[in-house]
Design a protein around this motif. Structure first.
Motif, PDB file in Angstrom:
ATOM      1  N   VAL A 181       4.715   3.715  -6.922  1.00 35.08           N
ATOM      2  CA  VAL A 181       4.358   4.345  -5.646  1.00 35.08           C
ATOM      3  C   VAL A 181       4.047   5.823  -5.877  1.00 35.08           C
ATOM      4  CG1 VAL A 181       5.253   5.043  -3.371  1.00 35.08           C
ATOM      5  CG2 VAL A 181       5.568   2.688  -4.164  1.00 35.08           C
ATOM      6  N   LYS A 182       4.839   6.485  -6.719  1.00 33.29           N
ATOM      7  CA  LYS A 182       4.580   7.895  -7.044  1.00 33.29           C
ATOM      8  C   LYS A 182       3.191   8.089  -7.635  1.00 33.29           C
ATOM      9  CE  LYS A 182       9.175   9.762  -7.721  1.00 33.29           C
ATOM     10  NZ  LYS A 182      10.089  10.457  -8.632  1.00 33.29           N
ATOM     11  N   LEU A 183       2.699   7.051  -8.292  1.00 31.35           N
ATOM     12  CA  LEU A 183       1.355   7.100  -8.878  1.00 31.35           C
ATOM     13  C   LEU A 183       0.290   6.600  -7.902  1.00 31.35           C
ATOM     14  CD1 LEU A 183       2.271   5.729 -12.429  1.00 31.35           C
ATOM     15  CD2 LEU A 183       1.842   8.122 -11.768  1.00 31.35           C
ATOM     16  N   SER A 184       0.674   6.488  -6.629  1.00 34.40           N
ATOM     17  CA  SER A 184      -0.227   6.069  -5.541  1.00 34.40           C
ATOM     18  C   SER A 184      -0.679   4.621  -5.657  1.00 34.40           C
ATOM     19  CB  SER A 184      -1.434   7.009  -5.424  1.00 34.40           C
ATOM     20  OG  SER A 184      -1.011   8.314  -5.151  1.00 34.40           O
ATOM     21  N   ASP A 185       0.169   3.781  -6.183  1.00 35.03           N
ATOM     22  CA  ASP A 185      -0.131   2.356  -6.275  1.00 35.03           C
ATOM     23  C   ASP A 185       0.143   1.704  -4.915  1.00 35.03           C
ATOM     24  OD1 ASP A 185       0.010  -0.466  -6.655  1.00 35.03           O
ATOM     25  OD2 ASP A 185       0.492  -0.180  -8.781  1.00 35.03           O
ATOM     26  N   GLY A 186      -0.914   1.376  -4.202  1.00 37.72           N
ATOM     27  CA  GLY A 186      -0.807   0.806  -2.863  1.00 37.72           C
ATOM     28  C   GLY A 186      -0.122  -0.546  -2.845  1.00 37.72           C
ATOM     29  N   LYS A 187      -0.349  -1.346  -3.874  1.00 39.63           N
ATOM     30  CA  LYS A 187       0.285  -2.665  -3.913  1.00 39.63           C
ATOM     31  C   LYS A 187       1.794  -2.549  -4.107  1.00 39.63           C
ATOM     32  CE  LYS A 187      -3.776  -5.203  -5.324  1.00 39.63           C
ATOM     33  NZ  LYS A 187      -4.382  -6.100  -6.292  1.00 39.63           N
ATOM     34  N   ALA A 188       2.225  -1.574  -4.885  1.00 38.29           N
ATOM     35  CA  ALA A 188       3.664  -1.346  -5.053  1.00 38.29           C
ATOM     36  C   ALA A 188       4.269  -0.901  -3.719  1.00 38.29           C
ATOM     37  CB  ALA A 188       3.917  -0.297  -6.132  1.00 38.29           C
ATOM     38  N   PHE A 189       3.549  -0.044  -3.014  1.00 34.97           N
ATOM     39  CA  PHE A 189       4.024   0.404  -1.701  1.00 34.97           C
ATOM     40  C   PHE A 189       4.105  -0.779  -0.739  1.00 34.97           C
ATOM     41  CE2 PHE A 189       3.358   1.949   2.614  1.00 34.97           C
ATOM     42  CZ  PHE A 189       4.391   2.874   2.709  1.00 34.97           C
ATOM     43  N   ASP A 190       3.093  -1.649  -0.767  1.00 37.81           N
ATOM     44  CA  ASP A 190       3.116  -2.842   0.083  1.00 37.81           C
ATOM     45  C   ASP A 190       4.342  -3.704  -0.209  1.00 37.81           C
ATOM     46  OD1 ASP A 190       0.743  -2.075   1.271  1.00 37.81           O
ATOM     47  OD2 ASP A 190      -0.505  -3.440   0.078  1.00 37.81           O
ATOM     48  N   GLU A 191       4.715  -3.817  -1.475  1.00 38.75           N
ATOM     49  CA  GLU A 191       5.897  -4.595  -1.844  1.00 38.75           C
ATOM     50  C   GLU A 191       7.170  -3.942  -1.302  1.00 38.75           C
ATOM     51  OE1 GLU A 191       8.539  -7.367  -3.127  1.00 38.75           O
ATOM     52  OE2 GLU A 191       6.371  -7.573  -2.976  1.00 38.75           O
ATOM     53  N   VAL A 192       7.259  -2.619  -1.390  1.00 33.75           N
ATOM     54  CA  VAL A 192       8.417  -1.917  -0.821  1.00 33.75           C
ATOM     55  C   VAL A 192       8.482  -2.191   0.676  1.00 33.75           C
ATOM     56  CG1 VAL A 192       9.378   0.369  -0.285  1.00 33.75           C
ATOM     57  CG2 VAL A 192       8.481  -0.107  -2.583  1.00 33.75           C
ATOM     58  N   TYR A 193       7.336  -2.107   1.330  1.00 33.11           N
ATOM     59  CA  TYR A 193       7.282  -2.351   2.772  1.00 33.11           C
ATOM     60  C   TYR A 193       7.745  -3.776   3.092  1.00 33.11           C
ATOM     61  CZ  TYR A 193       5.479  -2.685   7.524  1.00 33.11           C
ATOM     62  OH  TYR A 193       5.371  -2.864   8.874  1.00 33.11           O
ATOM     63  N   GLN A 194       7.177  -4.751   2.394  1.00 35.04           N
ATOM     64  CA  GLN A 194       7.545  -6.149   2.639  1.00 35.04           C
ATOM     65  C   GLN A 194       9.019  -6.405   2.339  1.00 35.04           C
ATOM     66  OE1 GLN A 194       5.802  -8.511   4.143  1.00 35.04           O
ATOM     67  NE2 GLN A 194       4.235  -6.939   4.420  1.00 35.04           N
ATOM     68  N   ARG A 195       9.545  -5.734   1.359  1.00 33.40           N
ATOM     69  CA  ARG A 195      10.928  -5.938   0.941  1.00 33.40           C
ATOM     70  C   ARG A 195      11.926  -5.396   1.972  1.00 33.40           C
ATOM     71  NH1 ARG A 195      12.155  -4.626  -5.365  1.00 33.40           N
ATOM     72  NH2 ARG A 195      10.492  -6.159  -5.621  1.00 33.40           N
ATOM     73  N   TYR A 196      11.567  -4.304   2.647  1.00 35.54           N
ATOM     74  CA  TYR A 196      12.570  -3.615   3.467  1.00 35.54           C
ATOM     75  C   TYR A 196      12.262  -3.461   4.949  1.00 35.54           C
ATOM     76  CZ  TYR A 196      14.853  -2.590  -0.891  1.00 35.54           C
ATOM     77  OH  TYR A 196      15.492  -2.718  -2.091  1.00 35.54           O
ATOM     78  N   TRP A 197      11.060  -3.754   5.408  1.00 43.14           N
ATOM     79  CA  TRP A 197      10.767  -3.451   6.807  1.00 43.14           C
ATOM     80  C   TRP A 197      11.650  -4.237   7.766  1.00 43.14           C
ATOM     81  CZ3 TRP A 197       9.180  -6.504  10.822  1.00 43.14           C
ATOM     82  CH2 TRP A 197       8.656  -7.752  10.509  1.00 43.14           C
ATOM     83  N   ARG A 198      11.959  -5.487   7.487  1.00 38.00           N
ATOM     84  CA  ARG A 198      12.801  -6.285   8.399  1.00 38.00           C
ATOM     85  C   ARG A 198      14.215  -5.701   8.520  1.00 38.00           C
ATOM     86  NH1 ARG A 198       9.954 -10.813   6.125  1.00 38.00           N
ATOM     87  NH2 ARG A 198       8.827 -11.900   7.762  1.00 38.00           N
ATOM     88  N   LYS A 199      14.784  -5.310   7.384  1.00 38.06           N
ATOM     89  CA  LYS A 199      16.134  -4.735   7.399  1.00 38.06           C
ATOM     90  C   LYS A 199      16.152  -3.420   8.176  1.00 38.06           C
ATOM     91  CE  LYS A 199      17.618  -6.694   3.006  1.00 38.06           C
ATOM     92  NZ  LYS A 199      18.037  -6.410   1.632  1.00 38.06           N
ATOM     93  N   LEU A 200      15.146  -2.585   7.951  1.00 42.19           N
ATOM     94  CA  LEU A 200      15.095  -1.298   8.648  1.00 42.19           C
ATOM     95  C   LEU A 200      14.839  -1.489  10.134  1.00 42.19           C
ATOM     96  CD1 LEU A 200      13.087   0.805   6.046  1.00 42.19           C
ATOM     97  CD2 LEU A 200      15.571   0.603   6.320  1.00 42.19           C
ATOM     98  N   TYR A 201      13.972  -2.449  10.458  1.00 41.69           N
ATOM     99  CA  TYR A 201      13.721  -2.747  11.866  1.00 41.69           C
ATOM    100  C   TYR A 201      15.008  -3.224  12.542  1.00 41.69           C
ATOM    101  CZ  TYR A 201      12.265  -5.202  16.036  1.00 41.69           C
ATOM    102  OH  TYR A 201      12.168  -5.636  17.341  1.00 41.69           O
TER     103      TYR A 201
END
Length: 181
Positions: free
Chosen positions: A15-35
């Motif tokens: 993600v630090k290297l601006s990898d959008g797919k890695a960011f998407d994985e972080v989002y998919q991994r945690y958005w439900r828990k945070l919501y």
């Protein structure tokens, strides 16, 4: 490369290297828990979605300069502070700092929790005396603005200004913990 098999720290490096797919994985991994965490406190689906969205927008915006050790703990703490920020709005409900810090929805390491709480307490202690008093009456004792104004013999507007000033100063001073305020 399958992003699902990567550890959080590996995803963060990407993600630090601006990898959008890695960011998407972080989002998919945690958005439900945070919501779920945001919804538990806010009791409003739309507001909970907004909180989670802001957290991920901020994570992406600050991706190159963040130094996160535990991704979930970081995101969950950010969610708690977004909820705290929501409750600190003049028209919103009030809640004490203690109840947010001691919420059982997020498990921070004892050391991280103590460090974060100490940072907050230190910053509150640095506020000007009247501002600190108003803030503590409002957030720690749960007094309404009118009660505070009567107790300190100041106007309700002055109470609002002190609370606004305190929150602004806390946001600035704690930005390394609370990146989205």
């Amino acid at each position: 490369m399958s992003y699902r098999t990567l550890e959080d720290n590996e995803l963060l490096d990407l993600v630090k290297l601006s990898d959008g797919k890695a960011f998407d994985e972080v989002y998919q991994r945690y958005w439900r828990k945070l919501y779920a965490l945001a919804y538990y406190h806010l009791k409003d689906s739309s507001e909970a979605e907004d909180v989670v969205q802001e957290i991920f927008v901020s994570l992406w915006a600050s991706r190159e300069r963040t130094n996160i050790r535990s991704l979930y703990a970081y995101l969950a703490t950010a969610t708690k502070y977004a909820v705290f920020s929501h409750f600190s709005q003049p028209a919103g409900k009030t809640t004490s700092l203690e109840s947010l810090m001691n919420s059982q929805d997020v498990t921070l390491s004892p050391a991280d929790s103590r460090l974060l709480e100490r940072e907050i307490r230190d910053e509150i202690s640095k506020l000007p005396e009247k501002c600190r008093l108003v803030f503590r009456y409002s957030r720690e004792e749960g007094l309404c603005n009118k009660s505070i104004s009567e107790k300190l013999n100041i106007s309700t507007k002055a109470v609002e200004k002190h609370i606004t000033r305190a929150l602004r100063q806390l946001r600035v001073q704690l930005k390394h913990f609370i990146f989205f305020w």
